[in-house]
Design a protein around this motif. Structure first.
Motif, PDB file in Angstrom:
ATOM      1  N   SER A   1     -14.120  24.469  17.540  1.00  0.00           N
ATOM      2  CA  SER A   1     -14.190  23.438  16.505  1.00  0.00           C
ATOM      3  C   SER A   1     -14.903  23.919  15.249  1.00  0.00           C
TER       4      SER A   1
ATOM      5  N   ARG B   1     -11.240  27.514   7.634  1.00  0.00           N
ATOM      6  CA  ARG B   1     -12.135  26.414   8.026  1.00  0.00           C
ATOM      7  C   ARG B   1     -11.704  25.094   7.407  1.00  0.00           C
ATOM      8  N   ARG B   2     -11.174  25.138   6.187  1.00  0.00           N
ATOM      9  CA  ARG B   2     -10.671  23.906   5.575  1.00  0.00           C
ATOM     10  C   ARG B   2      -9.478  23.362   6.377  1.00  0.00           C
TER      11      ARG B   2
ATOM     12  N   ARG C   1     -10.745  21.926   9.728  1.00  0.00           N
ATOM     13  CA  ARG C   1     -11.359  20.601   9.609  1.00  0.00           C
ATOM     14  C   ARG C   1     -10.292  19.513   9.531  1.00  0.00           C
TER      15      ARG C   1
END
Length: 210
Positions: free
Chosen positions: A13, A178-179, A182
């Protein structure tokens, strides 16, 4: 370090994943690449030769029929990062519904497959193997179709290899990954809900989206 299923899911995550130096090394370390390989959903590149192989319909495809055998097939090579602890914890993830395999059978024998972890709308591809020509490519083709049909928005390949690049994978920055991660984690996708398509249907879908 002692791995647990919850620790693994937390690691995915936040964008990191575990590896071991070898199957005999008990130590596990975390990897967070500066540049990340991903498969754009709908971006699998279907070659003419693979199209012909798929249309012949010589292979049987299954989902989650034998997760442990796929994991062992991926580890069955001279050098592997899958040590006994990693193997055990991914089987735990599979048993609780967070890890999945897609298998390719020929004449009743497991000849190829791919496995990975599903979390939200992200699928983290871990490894694949092939014991017969094109078997791993067939597994990837069905995997990518399944991710598209079940609402996933991110398919992580960890690293970009020339082989994956030839099939449509690309490399992005850590920040971009990571964007996307998310955003994907906010999506409720279910790897298990789609039916396996007939090879002709699979080819038609991929031809339309490529």
């Amino acid at each position: 370090m002692t791995l647990t299923p919850d620790l693994l899911l937390h690691a995915y995550s936040v964008g990191v994943f575990p590896m071991a130096e070898s199957r005999d090394d008990p130590e596990v370390f975390w990897v967070d690449p500066k540049r990340r390989g991903i498969f754009p959903i709908g971006g699998f590149r279907l070659s003419r030769s693979l199209t012909k192989t798929l249309r012949r319909g010589e292979y049987e495809i299954a989902v989650n029929r034998d997760f442990a055998a796929v994991l062992d097939g991926c580890a069955d090579r001279e050098e592997t990062w899958i040590n006994p602890e990693i193997r055990a914890r991914y089987i735990d993830l599979h048993n609780q519904g967070n890890a999945h395999s897609l298998e390719v059978y020929h004449a009743g024998m497991l000849t190829g497959g791919v496995y990975g972890v599903a979390l939200g709308g992200a699928f983290f591809g871990e490894s694949m193997f092939s014991r017969r020509r094109d078997a791993s490519k067939i597994a990837l083709a069905y995997l990518m179709d399944r991710l598209q049909q079940t609402g996933f928005t991110l398919c992580d390949t960890q690293f970009l290899t020339p082989h994956l690049a030839s099939l449509g994978a690309i490399e992005i920055t850590r920040a971009s990954y990571r964007r996307q991660l998310r955003d994907a984690l906010d999506i409720a996708a279910d790897f298990t809900v789609a039916e396996l398509p007939d090879p002709q249907v699979l080819v038609q879908r991929m031809t339309q989206t490529s």
